[in-house]
Design a protein around this motif. Structure first.
Motif, mmCIF file in Angstrom:
data_model
loop_
_atom_site.group_PDB
_atom_site.id
_atom_site.type_symbol
_atom_site.label_atom_id
_atom_site.label_comp_id
_atom_site.label_asym_id
_atom_site.label_seq_id
_atom_site.Cartn_x
_atom_site.Cartn_y
_atom_site.Cartn_z
ATOM 1 N N UNK A 142 57.542 -38.520 22.548
ATOM 2 C CA UNK A 142 58.019 -37.135 22.465
ATOM 3 C C UNK A 142 56.965 -36.188 21.915
ATOM 4 N N UNK A 143 57.395 -34.942 21.725
ATOM 5 C CA UNK A 143 56.430 -33.915 21.319
ATOM 6 C C UNK A 143 57.095 -32.847 20.460
ATOM 7 N N UNK A 144 56.368 -32.386 19.444
ATOM 8 C CA UNK A 144 56.859 -31.349 18.534
ATOM 9 C C UNK A 144 55.846 -30.205 18.560
ATOM 10 N N UNK A 145 56.362 -28.982 18.579
ATOM 11 C CA UNK A 145 55.473 -27.814 18.636
ATOM 12 C C UNK A 145 55.906 -26.767 17.626
ATOM 13 N N UNK A 146 54.937 -26.223 16.871
ATOM 14 C CA UNK A 146 55.237 -25.128 15.956
ATOM 15 C C UNK A 146 54.296 -23.958 16.245
ATOM 16 N N UNK A 147 54.563 -22.816 15.580
ATOM 17 C CA UNK A 147 53.806 -21.591 15.841
ATOM 18 C C UNK A 147 53.088 -21.122 14.591
ATOM 19 N N UNK A 148 51.787 -20.868 14.734
ATOM 20 C CA UNK A 148 51.010 -20.394 13.599
ATOM 21 C C UNK A 148 50.279 -19.108 13.958
ATOM 22 N N UNK A 149 49.443 -18.667 13.030
ATOM 23 C CA UNK A 149 48.670 -17.434 13.242
ATOM 24 C C UNK A 149 47.331 -17.563 12.505
ATOM 25 N N UNK A 150 46.345 -16.850 13.009
ATOM 26 C CA UNK A 150 44.967 -16.817 12.497
ATOM 27 C C UNK A 150 44.875 -16.566 10.985
ATOM 28 N N UNK A 151 45.851 -15.856 10.446
ATOM 29 C CA UNK A 151 45.871 -15.591 9.001
ATOM 30 C C UNK A 151 45.945 -16.867 8.172
ATOM 31 N N UNK A 152 46.132 -18.024 8.824
ATOM 32 C CA UNK A 152 46.089 -19.310 8.131
ATOM 33 C C UNK A 152 44.671 -19.654 7.695
ATOM 34 N N UNK A 153 43.694 -19.205 8.457
ATOM 35 C CA UNK A 153 42.315 -19.644 8.206
ATOM 36 C C UNK A 153 41.389 -18.520 7.748
ATOM 37 N N UNK A 154 41.794 -17.271 7.913
ATOM 38 C CA UNK A 154 41.030 -16.115 7.429
ATOM 39 C C UNK A 154 41.975 -15.203 6.661
ATOM 40 N N UNK A 155 41.432 -14.427 5.734
ATOM 41 C CA UNK A 155 42.265 -13.473 4.997
ATOM 42 C C UNK A 155 42.464 -12.224 5.866
ATOM 43 N N UNK A 156 43.574 -12.165 6.551
ATOM 44 C CA UNK A 156 43.900 -11.040 7.434
ATOM 45 C C UNK A 156 44.678 -9.999 6.613
ATOM 46 N N UNK A 157 44.218 -8.749 6.596
ATOM 47 C CA UNK A 157 44.893 -7.739 5.776
ATOM 48 C C UNK A 157 46.399 -7.718 6.009
ATOM 49 N N UNK A 158 47.135 -7.690 4.929
ATOM 50 C CA UNK A 158 48.604 -7.588 4.915
ATOM 51 C C UNK A 158 49.364 -8.890 5.245
ATOM 52 N N UNK A 159 48.691 -9.884 5.827
ATOM 53 C CA UNK A 159 49.431 -11.103 6.213
ATOM 54 C C UNK A 159 49.799 -11.918 4.970
ATOM 55 N N UNK A 160 48.930 -11.864 3.958
ATOM 56 C CA UNK A 160 49.239 -12.326 2.602
ATOM 57 C C UNK A 160 49.948 -13.682 2.512
ATOM 58 N N UNK A 161 51.121 -13.711 1.909
ATOM 59 C CA UNK A 161 51.777 -14.997 1.636
ATOM 60 C C UNK A 161 52.088 -15.747 2.932
ATOM 61 N N UNK A 162 52.253 -14.994 4.020
ATOM 62 C CA UNK A 162 52.524 -15.693 5.280
ATOM 63 C C UNK A 162 51.287 -16.468 5.745
#
Ligand code: NAD
Length: 259
Positions: A142-162
């Protein structure tokens, strides 16, 4: 909506996180249904039911259920209902995140404890909580998929705790891929570029961000929902049979090559 001979004919899965027809989860669900998959849908709270019900009907869903991922009893009930209705499943999509809107501006370091924990619980722990209920009924392979964003690896303004939550989510993908790999179960994430959805409406100056991204990105255009939907289909299908523990960037090349 299903077509005979689709890539996912005979496959069953659950989609967590459709709020409306702009949800990334819905963009992925449409592609999966087009390829013949049978899809259960889980939504949060009765107010969303009226939006999700017609979407689920549109793809002939056998099961529509409410599940709040902060509530153990709700998670247990969802797990049982999925098992009773679907028997076994081949995949699920986790497209759930939340942070207090007040934390998505200004400084990150001032995030209150309660808001930090809430963002981590809903946006990260929920992936584990759902997997704990569904891994036992997942078919091997089987397979599992989740959704992320670039703010995980760089400090993106305003994305903060997310951004911090997404970093933990991406790490969870790698650990879970290791846990479930011996059963042939793959775990991956899509790091999607910014898209207009209910969740992203909380991000200040989203319109400016979308325009700036398009100018910088190698593909010189804004991402659309279908771009992410098709990548979801790839990662959940046999086309990605050797891919696990990966965070797959789908953002017109913005974050990987566009600077
Ligand atoms: P969305 O608002 O359509 O989806 C977010 C979902 O999370 C909603 O369905 C909401 O009901 C659900 N949710 C929140 N709290 C919950 C809870 N306690 N229990 C159950 N469900 C809960 O927005 P979206 O943009 O489609 O977001 C889906 C995923 O994609 C999120 O993980 C988001 O961080 C990620 N993402 C979004 C973008 C973007 O620009 N929109 C970019 C990259 C990644």
């Amino acid at each position: 909506m299903s077509t005979n001979g689709g890539m996912l004919e005979g496959k069953k899965g659950v989609i967590f996180g459709v709020a409306n027809d702009r949800s990334i989860a819905w963009a992925i669900a449409k592609e999966l249904a087009d390829q013949g998959a049978s899809l259960a849908f889980s939504y949060q709270g009765t107010t969303l039911a009226k939006r999700v019900t017609p979407l689920a009907e549109q793809v002939g869903s056998p099961l529509l259920l409410e599940c709040d991922v902060t509530d153990e009893a709700s998670l247990d009930a969802a797990g049982e209902k999925i098992r009773d209705t679907m028997g076994s499943i081949d995949f699920f999509v986790h497209s759930i995140a939340f942070a207090n809107r007040d934390c998505l501006k200004g400084h990150y370091y001032v995030t209150p404890r309660a808001d930090f924990l809430q963002a981590m619980e809903i946006s990260v722990f929920s992936l584990l909580a759902i997997t704990q209920r569904l891994a036992p009924i997942m078919n091997d392979g089987g397979s599992i998929l989740t959704l992320s964003y670039y703010g995980a690896v760089k400090a993106v303004p305003n994305y903060n705790v997310m951004g911090v939550a997404k970093a933990a989510l991406e790490s969870s993908v790698r650990y879970m891929a290791n846990d479930l790999g011996p059963r042939g179960i793959r775990v991956n994430g899509i790091s999607a570029g910014a898209l207009r959805t209910l969740a992203s409406a909380a991000i200040p100056k989203l319109g400016d961000m979308l325009e700036a991204n398009a100018e910088r990105a190698p593909l010189k255009r804004q991402l659309d929902h279908e771009d992410v939907g098709r990548a979801g289909l790839y990662l959940l299908s046999h086309l990605a049979s050797g891919v696990t523990g990966e965070i797959h960037y789908v953002d017109c090349g913005y974050s990987t090559k566009g600077f």
